[in-house]
Design a protein around this motif. Structure first.
Motif, PDB file in Angstrom:
ATOM      1  N   PHE A 282       0.827  -1.208   0.000  1.00  0.00           N
ATOM      2  CA  PHE A 282       0.000   0.000   0.000  1.00  0.00           C
ATOM      3  C   PHE A 282       0.860   1.256   0.000  1.00  0.00           C
ATOM      4  O   PHE A 282       1.884   1.303   0.668  1.00  0.00           O
ATOM      5  CB  PHE A 282      -0.913   0.000   1.226  1.00  0.00           C
ATOM      6  N   PRO A 283       0.428   2.295  -0.734  1.00  0.00           N
ATOM      7  CA  PRO A 283      -0.764   2.295  -1.572  1.00  0.00           C
ATOM      8  C   PRO A 283      -0.550   1.475  -2.839  1.00  0.00           C
ATOM      9  O   PRO A 283       0.526   1.472  -3.416  1.00  0.00           O
ATOM     10  CB  PRO A 283      -0.968   3.775  -1.913  1.00  0.00           C
ATOM     11  N   GLN A 284      -1.619   0.794  -3.240  1.00  0.00           N
ATOM     12  CA  GLN A 284      -1.565  -0.028  -4.442  1.00  0.00           C
ATOM     13  C   GLN A 284      -1.717   0.844  -5.684  1.00  0.00           C
ATOM     14  O   GLN A 284      -1.903   2.061  -5.584  1.00  0.00           O
ATOM     15  CB  GLN A 284      -2.671  -1.079  -4.378  1.00  0.00           C
ATOM     16  N   ALA A 285      -1.627   0.225  -6.844  1.00  0.00           N
ATOM     17  CA  ALA A 285      -1.810   0.979  -8.082  1.00  0.00           C
ATOM     18  C   ALA A 285      -3.171   1.671  -8.060  1.00  0.00           C
ATOM     19  O   ALA A 285      -4.158   1.091  -7.600  1.00  0.00           O
ATOM     20  CB  ALA A 285      -1.725   0.037  -9.281  1.00  0.00           C
ATOM     21  N   PRO A 286      -3.239   2.924  -8.510  1.00  0.00           N
ATOM     22  CA  PRO A 286      -4.515   3.627  -8.501  1.00  0.00           C
ATOM     23  C   PRO A 286      -5.559   2.871  -9.300  1.00  0.00           C
ATOM     24  O   PRO A 286      -5.291   2.417 -10.414  1.00  0.00           O
ATOM     25  CB  PRO A 286      -4.189   4.986  -9.119  1.00  0.00           C
ATOM     26  N   SER A 287      -6.736   2.736  -8.717  1.00  0.00           N
ATOM     27  CA  SER A 287      -7.766   1.892  -9.319  1.00  0.00           C
ATOM     28  C   SER A 287      -9.096   2.617  -9.390  1.00  0.00           C
ATOM     29  O   SER A 287      -9.686   2.940  -8.357  1.00  0.00           O
ATOM     30  CB  SER A 287      -7.927   0.616  -8.482  1.00  0.00           C
ATOM     31  N   PRO A 288      -9.591   2.892 -10.595  1.00  0.00           N
ATOM     32  CA  PRO A 288     -10.927   3.491 -10.697  1.00  0.00           C
ATOM     33  C   PRO A 288     -11.994   2.581 -10.105  1.00  0.00           C
ATOM     34  O   PRO A 288     -13.002   3.060  -9.578  1.00  0.00           O
ATOM     35  CB  PRO A 288     -11.119   3.694 -12.199  1.00  0.00           C
ATOM     36  N   GLY A 289     -11.791   1.258 -10.194  1.00  0.00           N
ATOM     37  CA  GLY A 289     -12.760   0.332  -9.608  1.00  0.00           C
ATOM     38  C   GLY A 289     -12.815   0.440  -8.108  1.00  0.00           C
ATOM     39  O   GLY A 289     -13.899   0.453  -7.502  1.00  0.00           O
ATOM     40  N   GLU A 290     -11.647   0.520  -7.474  1.00  0.00           N
ATOM     41  CA  GLU A 290     -11.615   0.660  -6.025  1.00  0.00           C
ATOM     42  C   GLU A 290     -12.222   1.992  -5.592  1.00  0.00           C
ATOM     43  O   GLU A 290     -12.997   2.059  -4.634  1.00  0.00           O
ATOM     44  CB  GLU A 290     -10.174   0.557  -5.522  1.00  0.00           C
ATOM     45  N   GLN A 291     -11.884   3.062  -6.300  1.00  0.00           N
ATOM     46  CA  GLN A 291     -12.434   4.366  -5.947  1.00  0.00           C
ATOM     47  C   GLN A 291     -13.954   4.384  -6.115  1.00  0.00           C
ATOM     48  O   GLN A 291     -14.681   4.936  -5.283  1.00  0.00           O
ATOM     49  CB  GLN A 291     -11.759   5.454  -6.779  1.00  0.00           C
ATOM     50  N   ALA A 292     -14.453   3.763  -7.160  1.00  0.00           N
ATOM     51  CA  ALA A 292     -15.899   3.688  -7.364  1.00  0.00           C
ATOM     52  C   ALA A 292     -16.553   2.823  -6.290  1.00  0.00           C
ATOM     53  O   ALA A 292     -17.685   3.098  -5.856  1.00  0.00           O
ATOM     54  CB  ALA A 292     -16.211   3.132  -8.750  1.00  0.00           C
ATOM     55  N   THR A 293     -15.865   1.775  -5.847  1.00  0.00           N
ATOM     56  CA  THR A 293     -16.382   0.920  -4.773  1.00  0.00           C
ATOM     57  C   THR A 293     -16.577   1.722  -3.494  1.00  0.00           C
ATOM     58  O   THR A 293     -17.604   1.607  -2.817  1.00  0.00           O
ATOM     59  CB  THR A 293     -15.411  -0.249  -4.524  1.00  0.00           C
ATOM     60  N   LEU A 294     -15.601   2.545  -3.167  1.00  0.00           N
ATOM     61  CA  LEU A 294     -15.712   3.353  -1.959  1.00  0.00           C
ATOM     62  C   LEU A 294     -16.800   4.412  -2.116  1.00  0.00           C
ATOM     63  O   LEU A 294     -17.539   4.698  -1.165  1.00  0.00           O
ATOM     64  CB  LEU A 294     -14.362   3.997  -1.639  1.00  0.00           C
ATOM     65  N   GLN A 295     -16.913   4.978  -3.312  1.00  0.00           N
ATOM     66  CA  GLN A 295     -17.975   5.961  -3.557  1.00  0.00           C
ATOM     67  C   GLN A 295     -19.356   5.343  -3.420  1.00  0.00           C
ATOM     68  O   GLN A 295     -20.322   6.011  -3.052  1.00  0.00           O
ATOM     69  CB  GLN A 295     -17.828   6.545  -4.963  1.00  0.00           C
ATOM     70  N   ALA A 296     -19.458   4.037  -3.691  1.00  0.00           N
ATOM     71  CA  ALA A 296     -20.745   3.344  -3.597  1.00  0.00           C
ATOM     72  C   ALA A 296     -21.020   2.820  -2.180  1.00  0.00           C
ATOM     73  O   ALA A 296     -22.061   2.193  -1.952  1.00  0.00           O
ATOM     74  CB  ALA A 296     -20.782   2.179  -4.584  1.00  0.00           C
ATOM     75  N   TYR A 297     -20.116   3.038  -1.253  1.00  0.00           N
ATOM     76  CA  TYR A 297     -20.278   2.637   0.156  1.00  0.00           C
ATOM     77  C   TYR A 297     -20.526   1.133   0.312  1.00  0.00           C
ATOM     78  O   TYR A 297     -21.322   0.700   1.144  1.00  0.00           O
ATOM     79  CB  TYR A 297     -21.402   3.444   0.820  1.00  0.00           C
ATOM     80  N   VAL A 298     -19.796   0.352  -0.471  1.00  0.00           N
ATOM     81  CA  VAL A 298     -19.951  -1.099  -0.379  1.00  0.00           C
ATOM     82  C   VAL A 298     -19.539  -1.609   1.006  1.00  0.00           C
ATOM     83  O   VAL A 298     -20.199  -2.486   1.573  1.00  0.00           O
ATOM     84  CB  VAL A 298     -19.117  -1.799  -1.476  1.00  0.00           C
ATOM     85  N   LEU A 299     -18.470  -1.053   1.564  1.00  0.00           N
ATOM     86  CA  LEU A 299     -17.969  -1.555   2.841  1.00  0.00           C
ATOM     87  C   LEU A 299     -18.946  -1.291   3.982  1.00  0.00           C
ATOM     88  O   LEU A 299     -19.229  -2.173   4.798  1.00  0.00           O
ATOM     89  CB  LEU A 299     -16.604  -0.940   3.157  1.00  0.00           C
TER      90      LEU A 299
END
Length: 472
Positions: free
Chosen positions: A420-437
């Motif tokens: 960490f930090p890992q490679a920048p990921s639009p998927g990960e950023q979108a996951t956090l924006q969607a409040y999956v956790l």
């Protein structure tokens, strides 16, 4: 996406009219602490654009004083350069920031420049094809100010090219009530394990005195996201592989982290340390409860620390800032903070003036004014700017630790091989924006077994990645 628009005109009378609004934006004294200056080279560089206008979108800082200080810097720029700057302040936690901004770009009507948290948004905008290459600006700034914060290189550059300009290093970390810990003979350290901090929070709690040790929510919020994200990382789990593309969320380590949280929030043993209403907190709730003096521990950007100092709240003197907590898989706290970074959108009507203004804001009195009005929240993103004024290293006891975080070697590797930090990921950023956790954790608290909730969240994350064009 809700925002507040503020317009700064390059004429004396109009600029003076905005000054009252700017100065009254924060708590405490309304007198500007720093006289903002616009260097002659900035005025010269902006000369060809005199009489033109610039649209800016700013991620709202959780400090009214910091937002007002930025207003003063924009006002000074507009007045000195004879330009008009319209700044829209937007909350990053509305959930639709990326979609609405992308729609404006695709419609040919974007703001010229914006700044956002680099680790939350830049990869998404880059993946959508919305950003202008700004390598020329970063190269020029590097020649003048040295290296940017270590984490910004990870989140602002793609394929060796820069698509975001590091602006501010945003202080974030953990905070404990120093006096409560000392009453119990508990040592003040630079980091604690998550299990250790959970037990400390229970020990220092006393509901009869309105003392509640634990100050982290798992409700749908940026703070809830951040807590769960870094806890999972510390346990050895991760949303993705190190390449930022392969979803690896469903793992024994992630399940262990989720079960830790489930036990903390549902075990009657820990009830005395949970403040009333914590299950429905929003992003401002831990700030408010911390400033009210009823919490023993929380994690946050330095906004709550800045506000306690600015308002002379007695909590400030009793605050122990520390780096963060570690999990079973992390030898070092998984803390690298984040930077605010400028981006210039494709289709911008005044991109060259935007570049001039970005270079003006990253240093000198414009940054110092924001930093002094937001203790620890807005620090330099560039190596030599840290040394440009003694305030950045000596203005507060917490600043040397923040400098250490900004310049630390990265990545930080867990025992499970995640870096960490890992490679920048639009998927990960979108996951956090969607409040999956946080949505997953709510299901667990309603009785869903942790392994089932993690499996369901994993499939939801896969769908989000595929929507971003990242096949699994």
């Amino acid at each position: 996406m809700e925002w507040t628009r503020r317009r700064f005109l390059g004429t004396g009378a109009s600029a003076l009219g905005v000054l009252g609004l700017s100065a009254c934006g924060g708590s405490g004294s309304s007198t500007p602490r720093v006289q903002v200056e616009v260097p002659p080279d900035v005025v010269s560089a902006a000369g060809p654009y005199k009489g033109s206008s610039l649209g800016m979108l700013s991620q709202k800082l959780y400090s009214d004083r910091a937002n007002a200080a930025l207003d003063r810097s924009l006002q000074a720029f507009a007045k000195a350069t004879g330009t008009t700057v319209e700044n829209s302040l937007v909350s990053s936690d509305t959930g639709d920031l990326v979609a609405k901004t992308d729609a404006a770009v695709k419609a040919g009507n974007p703001r010229d420049i914006a700044f956002f948290n680099d680790n939350r948004f830049v990869a998404q905008f880059h993946n959508l094809g919305d950003l202008v290459d700004v390598t020329d600006v970063v190269t020029e700034l590097s020649a003048r100010y040295g290296e940017p914060a270590a984490e910004s290189r990870n989140f602002c550059s793609f394929g060796g090219r820069w698509f975001a300009i590091p602006y501010q290093f945003v202080g974030s970390g953990a905070f404990a009530r120093k006096d409560w810990l000392q009453e119990k003979g508990i040592a003040l350290k630079e980091s604690y394990t998550w299990a250790e901090m959970r037990d400390i929070c229970l020990e220092i709690s006393d509901p009869s005195k309105r003392r509640f040790g634990w100050g982290l929510t798992v409700n749908r919020s940026g703070d809830g996201n951040g807590f769960l994200e870094y806890l999972i990382y510390g346990y050895g789990g991760s949303i993705t592989a190190n390449d930022g593309r392969k979803v690896t969320f469903n793992s024994p380590e992630t399940i262990d982290a989720v079960e830790f949280v489930r036990d903390l929030y549902t075990n009657p043993k820990y009830k005395p340390m949970l403040p009333p209403g914590i299950e429905s907190w929003t992003d401002s709730s831990n700030n408010e409860n911390w400033l009210a003096g009823i919490l023993g521990f929380t994690r946050n950007q330095y906004s709550l620390y800045a506000d306690s100092k600015a308002t002379k709240n007695p909590v400030y003197a009793n605050t122990h800032p520390f780096i963060d907590c570690t999990g079973p898989a992390s030898r070092r706290p998984l803390a690298w903070c984040q930077s605010q970074a400028f981006v210039i959108f494709k289709g911008a009507k005044n991109p060259e003036l935007a570049k001039v203004m970005a270079q003006y804001l990253v240093s000198g009195t414009p940054l110092l004014g924001v930093s002094k009005d937001a203790t620890g929240l807005a620090m330099p993103a560039w190596e030599k700017v840290w040394a440009s004024d003694e305030f950045y290293l000596r203005g507060d006891p917490a600043f040397p630790m923040l400098h250490k975080l900004a310049t630390q070697p990265l990545p930080i590797t867990t025992t499970t091989g995640n870096a960490f930090p890992q490679a920048p990921s639009p998927g990960e950023q979108a996951t956090l924006q969607a409040y999956v956790l946080t949505d997953m954790m709510q299901e667990v608290l309603r009785g869903t077994p942790g392994k089932d909730a993690v499996a369901t969240a994993h499939q939801r994350i896969v769908r989000i990645f595929e929507q971003q064009g990242i096949a699994q």
